[in-house]
Scaffold this active site. Structure first.
Site, PDB file in Angstrom:
ATOM      1  N   LYS A 197      42.083  43.128   4.480  1.00 53.37           N
ATOM      2  CA  LYS A 197      41.322  44.374   4.428  1.00 53.37           C
ATOM      3  C   LYS A 197      40.562  44.517   3.116  1.00 53.37           C
ATOM      4  O   LYS A 197      39.600  45.289   3.034  1.00 53.37           O
ATOM      5  CB  LYS A 197      42.250  45.585   4.621  1.00 53.37           C
ATOM      6  CG  LYS A 197      42.891  45.677   5.993  1.00 53.37           C
ATOM      7  CD  LYS A 197      43.800  46.882   6.083  1.00 53.37           C
ATOM      8  CE  LYS A 197      44.473  46.972   7.442  1.00 53.37           C
ATOM      9  NZ  LYS A 197      45.367  48.138   7.557  1.00 53.37           N
TER      10      LYS A 197
ATOM     11  N   ASP B 188      41.672  51.593  11.414  1.00 49.72           N
ATOM     12  CA  ASP B 188      42.201  50.494  12.202  1.00 49.72           C
ATOM     13  C   ASP B 188      41.617  50.543  13.613  1.00 49.72           C
ATOM     14  O   ASP B 188      41.257  51.622  14.117  1.00 49.72           O
ATOM     15  CB  ASP B 188      43.731  50.574  12.267  1.00 49.72           C
ATOM     16  CG  ASP B 188      44.370  49.909  11.060  1.00 49.72           C
ATOM     17  OD1 ASP B 188      43.628  49.341  10.233  1.00 49.72           O
ATOM     18  OD2 ASP B 188      45.606  49.953  10.942  1.00 49.72           O
TER      19      ASP B 188
ATOM     20  N   ASP C  73      42.836  50.481  16.530  1.00 49.26           N
ATOM     21  CA  ASP C  73      43.510  51.216  17.602  1.00 49.26           C
ATOM     22  C   ASP C  73      43.477  52.726  17.398  1.00 49.26           C
ATOM     23  O   ASP C  73      44.178  53.460  18.094  1.00 49.26           O
ATOM     24  CB  ASP C  73      44.955  50.745  17.738  1.00 49.26           C
ATOM     25  CG  ASP C  73      45.757  50.930  16.464  1.00 49.26           C
ATOM     26  OD1 ASP C  73      45.148  51.278  15.434  1.00 49.26           O
ATOM     27  OD2 ASP C  73      46.980  50.723  16.490  1.00 49.26           O
TER      28      ASP C  73
END
Length: 504
Positions: A411, A427, A429
């Site tokens: 990241k 993220d 999701d």
């Protein structure tokens, strides 16, 4: 009408399940009743569609798997999500991401001492939009076979407990089933009456919205996740619209090949990679159900405006009066117009941005193990995609920390996006429900994130801030030592990456 012989070259093959038919009309009839769609589990090698993940597992690694698919899957396939990666090395990193860890035993031990906890709040839609529910049943009746609810638990999508209570049944309990429930008679002496529990949970789920007004795609009502929700809500005597259910016992990709339900313990072991049922606390069942839902929601499926075969726009797709027109279509064209008979739980990430009215570019980054078809889906939805190089650990730590480092510390590459002055990282999701452009107006010079907490005993009093962003680090120095990295606001700067202790 064409009549063809039985040779394999002249038969009509379904583009989804690969069944072959002698006549085109038989293929059309098959597509009419099979409800094939892009939402079905699909083999990453031969692209065959399967009705459930268990059928797909049998196809690639069962007792009689397809030889070609089995060979490729053995070397490059993930045993948990059944995806096929580009290489055995990519499989290692991918499976490390799929592998979930069991609920912290120290946390469960502390939760076991909590008799009652209530953090249910009616809000304007800014609170948790997805919650998981689980109950523990004791026995009533002359033989103790009648299920009555004696304990209930609710968590949000971040696995934070928001409600827990012992429930006092309306009828006498004759079997406490202590081995599986952990409930003793004295736990229910001062328990909350079931009517009061019912009203609290129902008000929280409806979130100030009338029951008749709840719709599946809009409004403030919350999505309810669980396993065998019909049974739990029936024992709680609670009414809630089924259109908001996300039941892991009924979701077609998670059921058995014969359409019967799998146990939650099996689903957690097969598709999350860990064994549940270690304790008798319903929190553990809530976490397993929520993780299954989040995994199914993160599937990278193609976006469809009208995904159900029962939608008014799709009811005439395979109408009998269109038989002649359908028989002129290829099997791929028939599959493209076919729709599913169930609602897919997929998390349409970029669609959330579109519906919330974001006015800023949406950029996505990925490692080399992300399949090409998933990248193309992001591009088709207006995403600016970019491949990033992985961040590897020091050579003397590769034996135990390789997957952990690559997944988390890669990241740091997003700080190299210096063409932007400020960015919001999320993220893949995470679902966006409303406009978040106001986060770009936060004061410059800080990294904004959510403070983290620990479940270990020595860190039990660590501050834990939810549902709001706090400035955690500035260029002058840190304000908070540990933060969650699922979402944060930052300013790209290559020099900050170069100053980090991790080798990039």
């Amino acid at each position: 009408m064409d009549y063809r012989n039985d040779s394999s070259d002249s038969r009509y093959k379904c583009a989804a399940c690969f069944r072959q038919f002698n006549r085109k009309e038989h293929l059309v009839d098959h597509m009419r009743i099979s409800y094939h769609s892009v939402h079905e589990p699909m083999c990453g090698v031969c692209k065959k569609h399967c009705r459930s993940l268990e059928s797909l597992r049998e196809h690639v690694k069962g007792t009689l798997p397809k030889a070609v698919c089995h060979g490729v899957f053995s070397a490059q396939g993930c045993d948990i999500c059944l995806a096929v990666t580009d290489s055995p090395n990519a499989r290692y990193f991918h499976q490390a991401r799929c592998q979930k860890q069991n609920v912290n035993h120290g946390l469960l031990a502390r939760l076991a001492n909590i008799r009652y906890y209530d953090d249910l709040k009616i809000d304007d839609g800014r609170g948790p939009q997805v919650v998981a529910l689980a109950c523990k049943m004791v026995g009533a009746g002359s033989d103790g076979s009648l299920d009555v609810c004696a304990r209930v638990c609710l968590i949000d999508e971040h696995e934070n407990m928001i409600f827990h209570a012992f429930v006092k049944p309306l009828i006498p309990v004759t079997n406490f089933r202590y081995e599986s429930t952990g409930i003793r008679p004295d736990y229910l002496k001062d328990a909350m009456p079931i009517k009061q529990v019912q009203k609290k949970i129902q008000d929280f789920l409806c979130n100030g919205e009338p029951m008749w007004k709840i719709r599946p795609k809009s409004g403030k009502a919350r999505i309810l996740v669980g396993h065998c929700l019909d049974h739990d809500l029936d024992r709680l005597q609670l009414e809630y619209p089924a259109i908001t259910f996300r039941d892991t016992s009924k979701y077609p990709p998670l059921v058995k090949s014969n359409k019967l339900s799998n146990s939650l313990k099996y689903l957690a072991q097969a598709y999350l990679g860990y064994e549940t049922g270690v304790t008798d606390h319903p929190y553990e069942d809530c976490v397993a159900s929520m993780r299954l839902y989040m995994r199914m929601r993160s599937q990278g499926h193609k976006r469809e405006d009208h995904p159900l075969a029962s939608d008014p726009q799709n009811r005439n797709t395979f109408a009998s009066w269109r038989q002649a027109e359908l028989e002129k279509m290829t099997s791929e064209e028939l599959l493209s117009v076919s729709r599913s008979d169930y609602y897919c739980w997929r998390g349409r990430f970029s669609q959330g941005f579109e519906e919330s009215g974001e006015q800023v570019p949406f950029s996505g980054c990925y490692l080399a193990d992300v399949p090409q078809e998933h990248r193309e889906i992001l591009i088709s939805q207006g995403c600016i995609v970019r491949e990033i190089d992985p961040v590897y650990p020091p050579e003397n730590q590769t034996e135990f920390a390789m997957a952990y480092y690559v997944i988390n510390y890669s990241k740091l590459r997003i700080w190299e996006f210096v063409e932007y002055c400020k960015m919001i990282y999320l993220d893949g999701d995470i679902q966006v429900f409303e406009n978040i452009d106001h986060l770009f107006e936060l004061q410059d010079g800080y990294l904004y994130a959510v403070m983290d907490c620990f479940c270990e005993k020595t860190w039990s009093h660590t501050p834990h801030v939810q549902n709001r962003l706090l400035p955690t680090m500035s260029r002058e120095g840190p304000v908070a030592s540990r933060v969650r990295t699922r979402m944060f606001v930052y300013e790209p700067d290559v020099q900050e990456v170069a100053a980090s202790p991790v080798r990039c």
